[in-house]
Design a protein around this motif. Structure first.
Motif, mmCIF file in Angstrom:
data_model
loop_
_atom_site.group_PDB
_atom_site.id
_atom_site.type_symbol
_atom_site.label_atom_id
_atom_site.label_comp_id
_atom_site.label_asym_id
_atom_site.label_seq_id
_atom_site.Cartn_x
_atom_site.Cartn_y
_atom_site.Cartn_z
ATOM 1 N N UNK A 10 43.252 40.546 29.637
ATOM 2 C CA UNK A 10 43.121 41.784 30.686
ATOM 3 C C UNK A 10 44.267 41.680 31.247
ATOM 4 N N UNK A 11 45.365 42.520 31.033
ATOM 5 C CA UNK A 11 46.717 42.539 31.812
ATOM 6 C C UNK A 11 46.435 42.797 33.204
ATOM 7 N N UNK A 12 47.164 42.243 34.122
ATOM 8 C CA UNK A 12 47.037 42.442 35.808
ATOM 9 C C UNK A 12 48.132 43.275 35.980
ATOM 10 N N UNK A 13 47.491 44.218 37.082
ATOM 11 C CA UNK A 13 48.343 45.171 37.609
ATOM 12 C C UNK A 13 49.392 44.450 38.605
ATOM 13 N N UNK A 14 50.453 45.280 38.873
ATOM 14 C CA UNK A 14 51.630 44.588 39.553
ATOM 15 C C UNK A 14 51.419 45.018 41.025
ATOM 16 N N UNK A 15 50.191 45.419 41.285
ATOM 17 C CA UNK A 15 49.848 45.570 42.705
ATOM 18 C C UNK A 15 48.554 44.631 43.155
ATOM 19 N N UNK A 16 47.400 45.372 42.952
ATOM 20 C CA UNK A 16 46.008 44.602 43.243
ATOM 21 C C UNK A 16 44.993 44.917 41.990
ATOM 22 N N UNK A 17 44.445 43.905 41.472
ATOM 23 C CA UNK A 17 43.499 43.980 40.440
ATOM 24 C C UNK A 17 42.132 43.650 41.141
ATOM 25 N N UNK A 18 41.039 44.469 41.102
ATOM 26 C CA UNK A 18 39.703 44.111 41.680
ATOM 27 C C UNK A 18 38.906 43.609 40.839
ATOM 28 N N UNK A 19 38.146 42.933 40.836
ATOM 29 C CA UNK A 19 36.928 42.301 39.943
ATOM 30 C C UNK A 19 35.615 42.114 40.583
ATOM 31 N N UNK A 20 34.780 42.855 39.745
ATOM 32 C CA UNK A 20 33.370 42.946 40.354
ATOM 33 C C UNK A 20 32.337 43.876 39.252
ATOM 34 N N UNK A 27 35.954 48.950 39.814
ATOM 35 C CA UNK A 27 36.625 47.781 39.690
ATOM 36 C C UNK A 27 37.694 47.919 38.631
ATOM 37 N N UNK A 28 39.013 47.133 38.848
ATOM 38 C CA UNK A 28 39.870 47.033 37.700
ATOM 39 C C UNK A 28 39.072 46.035 36.413
ATOM 40 N N UNK A 29 38.674 45.190 36.745
ATOM 41 C CA UNK A 29 37.927 44.405 35.791
ATOM 42 C C UNK A 29 36.435 44.394 36.081
ATOM 43 N N UNK A 30 35.775 45.159 35.475
ATOM 44 C CA UNK A 30 34.492 45.062 35.529
ATOM 45 C C UNK A 30 33.531 44.278 34.723
ATOM 46 N N UNK A 31 32.823 43.416 35.448
ATOM 47 C CA UNK A 31 31.916 42.289 35.026
ATOM 48 C C UNK A 31 30.274 42.702 35.382
ATOM 49 N N UNK A 32 29.670 43.318 34.504
ATOM 50 C CA UNK A 32 28.785 44.148 34.910
ATOM 51 C C UNK A 32 27.446 43.016 34.605
ATOM 52 N N UNK A 33 27.215 42.043 35.562
ATOM 53 C CA UNK A 33 26.229 41.153 35.613
ATOM 54 C C UNK A 33 25.421 40.861 37.021
ATOM 55 N N UNK A 34 24.362 40.702 37.068
ATOM 56 C CA UNK A 34 23.501 40.491 38.364
ATOM 57 C C UNK A 34 24.297 39.520 39.241
ATOM 58 N N UNK A 44 29.363 43.219 43.869
ATOM 59 C CA UNK A 44 29.981 44.510 43.516
ATOM 60 C C UNK A 44 31.376 44.301 43.721
ATOM 61 N N UNK A 45 31.802 43.905 44.866
ATOM 62 C CA UNK A 45 33.519 43.577 44.757
ATOM 63 C C UNK A 45 33.342 41.884 45.073
ATOM 64 N N UNK A 46 33.698 41.334 43.878
ATOM 65 C CA UNK A 46 33.601 39.806 43.922
ATOM 66 C C UNK A 46 34.803 39.369 44.168
ATOM 67 N N UNK A 47 35.980 39.644 43.708
ATOM 68 C CA UNK A 47 37.196 38.849 43.961
ATOM 69 C C UNK A 47 38.222 39.908 43.691
ATOM 70 N N UNK A 48 39.563 39.598 44.031
ATOM 71 C CA UNK A 48 40.678 40.514 43.633
ATOM 72 C C UNK A 48 41.850 39.697 43.479
ATOM 73 N N UNK A 49 42.894 40.047 42.508
ATOM 74 C CA UNK A 49 44.101 39.313 42.297
ATOM 75 C C UNK A 49 45.079 40.307 42.851
ATOM 76 N N UNK A 50 46.028 39.731 43.571
ATOM 77 C CA UNK A 50 47.116 40.273 44.330
ATOM 78 C C UNK A 50 48.345 39.850 43.781
ATOM 79 N N UNK A 51 49.276 40.814 43.413
ATOM 80 C CA UNK A 51 50.479 40.516 42.991
ATOM 81 C C UNK A 51 51.643 40.648 44.309
ATOM 82 N N UNK A 52 52.174 39.337 44.557
ATOM 83 C CA UNK A 52 53.015 39.338 45.614
ATOM 84 C C UNK A 52 54.072 38.611 45.280
ATOM 85 N N UNK A 53 55.630 39.258 45.223
ATOM 86 C CA UNK A 53 56.727 38.932 44.969
ATOM 87 C C UNK A 53 56.535 37.983 43.590
ATOM 88 N N UNK A 54 56.211 38.597 42.671
ATOM 89 C CA UNK A 54 55.966 38.204 41.040
ATOM 90 C C UNK A 54 55.279 37.088 40.968
#
Length: 354
Positions: free
Chosen positions: A17-27, A32-39, A43-53
């Motif tokens: 799953x390629x990461x965004x150059x800004x924010x990738x949400x996971x939930x 969400x950018x990365x959807x993990x459809x499990x109980x 709903x919004x579990x985590x995020x990956x932020x791109x900061x200065x490469x």
């Protein structure tokens, strides 16, 4: 840098799953950018932020937490290539796609495979994830490193490839044949590993032609006794064999037959006598799944490496399931305590009288 997550969802192939150059949400939410459809996933579990490469992982106050390399994430964390994230029970690997980043991930895999706290499962997972990326990018420079770490994670080293038994074991780890049909009623499979003692100098003394003639005789003897005792030839390479048996007794009786046959062969006064080493071990095939190869084949290989020429050695586990059975046709000698390379603690192995 460009980076990705390698996601291992249940009963599915690893998914890059390629990461965004800004924010990738996971939930769990569909947006969400990365959807993990499990109980167990918020709903919004985590995020990956791109900061200065670079990439920073943040837990979004999830119910069940976000874990990095086994530690629960508290706040923000700068991700390094090879970091292993877990959300619910879903493993996710963070990889920097650059050659330097992939090398760093393999360095982490090597640490997991051979460090003080060995974690073979995660080491192998990380090597496989790096392999998937290098394959898709057409990078071949890391293939040799990855192969060496894969061996180390399985308890083998390049030195093991100098013996036929080690080569057989290494090949089996790659091919992973399904041995479940050979399991006994208790779910175990018995593995027999055999090779010729000092085969390299023997080859040098005989020369190629006479060595091949001897090898044909050797292989015929092994296969005759394997067939007579209902064994299954898993792999033969050089003078090494790996044989699987449903019955532990059949495995030991086959080993006895093999040693007696080579004793008879040597008594005829060949140009060079043949001294075969045999090691055996029983382990659960189904319950342990892939770990059958990471543990039980290694034990059988290490036991065979402890055997002297014309000797049969068995693990304590195999002795325990066969002792006292039958009509007295199997007898064990006094056990000896040995170190089995790559396996913690001392182990007791037992010679079989033949």
């Amino acid at each position: 840098m460009t980076a990705r997550l390698v996601v291992r969802e249940r009963d599915q192939q690893p998914r890059p799953f390629p990461l965004s150059d800004s924010v990738t949400t996971i939930g769990r939410e569909p947006d969400c950018g990365l959807v993990l459809d499990y109980a167990q996933v918020s709903r919004l579990h985590a995020r990956v932020e791109s900061v200065d490469a670079r990439y920073i992982l943040v837990d979004c106050d999830s119910t069940n937490g976000t874990f990095v390399n086994g530690q629960r994430l508290d706040g923000r964390r700068l991700l390094e290539s090879g970091d292993q994230v877990r959300i619910a029970d879903i493993p996710i690997t963070f990889l920097d796609d650059s050659l330097e980043g992939l090398r760093a991930a393999l360095d982490r895999a090597r640490m997991l495979a051979g460090g003080e706290t060995v974690d073979r499962k995660n080491a192998l997972q990380l090597v496989e994830d790096v392999g998937a990326v290098t394959q898709s990018h057409g990078i071949s420079d890391l293939a040799e490193t990855a192969a060496a770490i894969r061996l180390e994670a399985q308890g083998l080293s390049p030195a093991d490839l100098e013996t036929s038994a080690g080569m057989v074991a290494a090949t089996i780890f790659v091919q992973r044949p399904d041995l479940r049909r050979l399991q006994a009623a208790d779910g175990t499979v018995t593995i027999l590993i055999t090779d010729i003692e000092d085969s390299t100098p023997l080859t040098d003394r005989l020369g190629d032609q006479r060595w091949m003639e001897l090898l044909r005789t050797h292989n015929a003897i092994i296969r005759r006794h394997v067939s007579e005792h209902r064994g299954f030839e898993v792999k033969a390479q050089g003078d090494g064999f790996m044989i699987a048996f449903k019955s532990p007794r059949d495995a030991i009786l086959a080993a006895i037959g093999i040693q007696r046959a080579f004793a008879a062969y040597n008594a005829e006064g060949p140009v060079e006598p043949v001294r075969v080493r045999i090691g055996l071990h029983s382990g659960e095939a189904v319950q342990q799944g892939d770990d059958f190869y990471g543990k039980n084949v290694i034990i059988a290989t290490r036991v065979s490496a402890q055997a002297r020429g014309a000797e049969i050695l068995v693990s304590a586990a195999l002795k325990a399931v066969t002792e006292g059975e039958g009509d007295g046709d199997i007898a064990f000698g006094e056990g000896r305590e040995v170190e089995l390379k790559g396996l913690p603690g001392p182990h007791t192995v037992f010679p079989v009288d033949w």
